[in-house]
Design a protein around this motif. Structure first.
Motif, PDB file in Angstrom:
ATOM      1  N   SER A   1     -75.182  23.956   2.940  1.00  0.00           N
ATOM      2  CA  SER A   1     -75.897  24.736   1.931  1.00  0.00           C
ATOM      3  C   SER A   1     -74.947  25.110   0.797  1.00  0.00           C
ATOM      4  O   SER A   1     -73.735  25.089   0.960  1.00  0.00           O
ATOM      5  CB  SER A   1     -76.498  25.995   2.551  1.00  0.00           C
ATOM      6  OG  SER A   1     -75.490  26.834   3.023  1.00  0.00           O
ATOM      7  N   GLN A   2     -75.540  25.418  -0.340  1.00  0.00           N
ATOM      8  CA  GLN A   2     -74.735  25.738  -1.514  1.00  0.00           C
ATOM      9  C   GLN A   2     -74.467  27.242  -1.597  1.00  0.00           C
ATOM     10  O   GLN A   2     -75.341  28.046  -1.273  1.00  0.00           O
ATOM     11  CB  GLN A   2     -75.464  25.296  -2.781  1.00  0.00           C
ATOM     12  CG  GLN A   2     -75.777  23.814  -2.835  1.00  0.00           C
ATOM     13  CD  GLN A   2     -77.082  23.464  -2.138  1.00  0.00           C
ATOM     14  OE1 GLN A   2     -77.863  24.335  -1.789  1.00  0.00           O
ATOM     15  NE2 GLN A   2     -77.307  22.181  -1.928  1.00  0.00           N
ATOM     16  N   THR A   3     -73.275  27.573  -2.014  1.00  0.00           N
ATOM     17  CA  THR A   3     -72.935  28.974  -2.222  1.00  0.00           C
ATOM     18  C   THR A   3     -72.180  29.113  -3.527  1.00  0.00           C
ATOM     19  O   THR A   3     -71.534  28.173  -3.997  1.00  0.00           O
ATOM     20  CB  THR A   3     -72.072  29.528  -1.084  1.00  0.00           C
ATOM     21  OG1 THR A   3     -70.895  28.711  -0.953  1.00  0.00           O
ATOM     22  CG2 THR A   3     -72.822  29.549   0.235  1.00  0.00           C
ATOM     23  N   ILE A   4     -72.268  30.295  -4.103  1.00  0.00           N
ATOM     24  CA  ILE A   4     -71.555  30.595  -5.339  1.00  0.00           C
ATOM     25  C   ILE A   4     -70.757  31.864  -5.129  1.00  0.00           C
ATOM     26  O   ILE A   4     -71.269  32.835  -4.576  1.00  0.00           O
ATOM     27  CB  ILE A   4     -72.528  30.703  -6.538  1.00  0.00           C
ATOM     28  CG1 ILE A   4     -71.765  31.056  -7.818  1.00  0.00           C
ATOM     29  CG2 ILE A   4     -73.661  31.678  -6.256  1.00  0.00           C
ATOM     30  CD1 ILE A   4     -72.620  30.911  -9.081  1.00  0.00           C
ATOM     31  N   HIS A   5     -69.511  31.814  -5.521  1.00  0.00           N
ATOM     32  CA  HIS A   5     -68.620  32.957  -5.366  1.00  0.00           C
ATOM     33  C   HIS A   5     -68.149  33.407  -6.741  1.00  0.00           C
ATOM     34  O   HIS A   5     -67.710  32.578  -7.551  1.00  0.00           O
ATOM     35  CB  HIS A   5     -67.406  32.586  -4.510  1.00  0.00           C
ATOM     36  CG  HIS A   5     -67.780  32.069  -3.160  1.00  0.00           C
ATOM     37  ND1 HIS A   5     -68.122  32.893  -2.118  1.00  0.00           N
ATOM     38  CD2 HIS A   5     -67.873  30.795  -2.683  1.00  0.00           C
ATOM     39  CE1 HIS A   5     -68.401  32.155  -1.052  1.00  0.00           C
ATOM     40  NE2 HIS A   5     -68.263  30.882  -1.371  1.00  0.00           N
ATOM     41  N   GLN A   6     -68.203  34.688  -6.966  1.00  0.00           N
ATOM     42  CA  GLN A   6     -67.783  35.247  -8.253  1.00  0.00           C
ATOM     43  C   GLN A   6     -66.931  36.470  -7.974  1.00  0.00           C
ATOM     44  O   GLN A   6     -67.309  37.319  -7.169  1.00  0.00           O
ATOM     45  CB  GLN A   6     -69.026  35.637  -9.066  1.00  0.00           C
ATOM     46  CG  GLN A   6     -68.723  36.194 -10.436  1.00  0.00           C
ATOM     47  CD  GLN A   6     -69.952  36.644 -11.181  1.00  0.00           C
ATOM     48  OE1 GLN A   6     -71.082  36.316 -10.834  1.00  0.00           O
ATOM     49  NE2 GLN A   6     -69.731  37.412 -12.215  1.00  0.00           N
ATOM     50  N   TRP A   7     -65.807  36.536  -8.628  1.00  0.00           N
ATOM     51  CA  TRP A   7     -64.932  37.693  -8.436  1.00  0.00           C
ATOM     52  C   TRP A   7     -64.114  38.002  -9.683  1.00  0.00           C
ATOM     53  O   TRP A   7     -63.988  37.154 -10.558  1.00  0.00           O
ATOM     54  CB  TRP A   7     -63.999  37.460  -7.239  1.00  0.00           C
ATOM     55  CG  TRP A   7     -62.965  36.385  -7.430  1.00  0.00           C
ATOM     56  CD1 TRP A   7     -61.678  36.535  -7.868  1.00  0.00           C
ATOM     57  CD2 TRP A   7     -63.138  34.997  -7.164  1.00  0.00           C
ATOM     58  NE1 TRP A   7     -61.051  35.316  -7.905  1.00  0.00           N
ATOM     59  CE2 TRP A   7     -61.916  34.352  -7.463  1.00  0.00           C
ATOM     60  CE3 TRP A   7     -64.203  34.227  -6.710  1.00  0.00           C
ATOM     61  CZ2 TRP A   7     -61.744  32.969  -7.307  1.00  0.00           C
ATOM     62  CZ3 TRP A   7     -64.048  32.870  -6.561  1.00  0.00           C
ATOM     63  CH2 TRP A   7     -62.824  32.248  -6.869  1.00  0.00           C
ATOM     64  N   PRO A   8     -63.664  39.290  -9.814  1.00  0.00           N
ATOM     65  CA  PRO A   8     -63.891  40.374  -8.864  1.00  0.00           C
ATOM     66  C   PRO A   8     -65.276  40.994  -9.041  1.00  0.00           C
ATOM     67  O   PRO A   8     -65.975  40.678  -9.989  1.00  0.00           O
ATOM     68  CB  PRO A   8     -62.798  41.379  -9.252  1.00  0.00           C
ATOM     69  CG  PRO A   8     -62.629  41.163 -10.717  1.00  0.00           C
ATOM     70  CD  PRO A   8     -62.830  39.682 -10.950  1.00  0.00           C
TER      71      PRO A   8
END
Lengths: 113, 114
Positions: free
Chosen positions: A1-8
């Motif tokens: 599955s696709q995931t998106i990570h954004q930080w901070p």
């Protein structure tokens, strides 16, 4: 599955300091990538979008820039922050070559002091 | 240029009742997509429902359905049997097929009263 990570998730920066917000997508290739800004209680304003590595389209002239050094990495930057850069920044992706829905990261609340 | 207009900044509904959120849009494209997103207090954007402009049948997702009137450029969202968890900001969005951008409306803040 696709995931998106954004930080901070949150960031407090002084006026005149640099900015770097990072966003990465997993589980897909050649996505379209987007940076949006949302003022409090308002809609989303598209800042930049990218359809491929090194390809950046700017929607609104401003103090910010974007880069896409890798297929699934999108970076929002500024050399010198202004008070008016404060806001909620959202990264998103959609499947390339088709116009389907965008999937959003959890956002970064930026406060410039 | 594409525009999306949500004329209701705020709406309220009683739990278990039905509410309709309005959205109108303007585009020169003949083929496009329309979406409703939900943004709860966490500010995470969640896709609620999507509609392809070439499809005449209105999209439905459980308690959520749309009334898509292509000639009138109208795209309303109906929430049936409203639940407390439906309370959120709702955004209507228009996506062009010739490009890669989504244009958002200003949002409607939905309150669900127990």
């Amino acid at each position: 599955s696709q995931t998106i990570h954004q930080w901070p998730a949150t960031l407090v920066q002084p006026v005149g300091s640099p900015l770097s917000l990072e966003c990465t997508v997993e589980g897909t290739s050649n996505p379209n990538l987007y940076w949006y800004r949302q003022a409090a209680g308002r809609g989303l304003q598209l800042l930049f979008y990218s359809v491929g590595i090194g390809q950046i389209s700017s929607e609104v002239p401003q103090n910010l820039s974007a880069s896409r050094p890798q297929d699934r990495q999108f970076i929002l930057s500024s050399k010198k922050l202004l008070l008016s850069d404060s806001g909620f920044y959202l990264c998103a992706w959609s499947r390339g070559n088709t116009n389907t829905e965008a999937f959003f990261g959890q956002g970064t609340r930026l406060t410039v002091v | 240029a594409q525009t999306v207009t949500q004329s209701q900044p705020e709406m309220s509904v009683q739990e278990a009742e039905t509410v309709t959120l309005s959205c109108t849009y303007d585009t020169s494209e003949s083929d496009y997509y329309l979406f409703w997103y939900k943004q709860p207090p966490s500010r995470q954007m969640i896709l609620v429902i999507r509609q392809e402009a070439y499809k005449q049948q209105n999209a439905t997702e459980n308690r959520f359905s749309v009334n898509f009137q292509k000639a009138a450029k109208s795209f309303s969202l109906k929430i049936s049997d409203s639940q407390l968890g439906d309370a959120a900001m709702y955004f209507c969005a228009l996506g062009e097929t010739s490009g890669s951008r989504l244009t958002f409306g200003e949002g409607t803040q939905l309150t669900v009263n127990p």
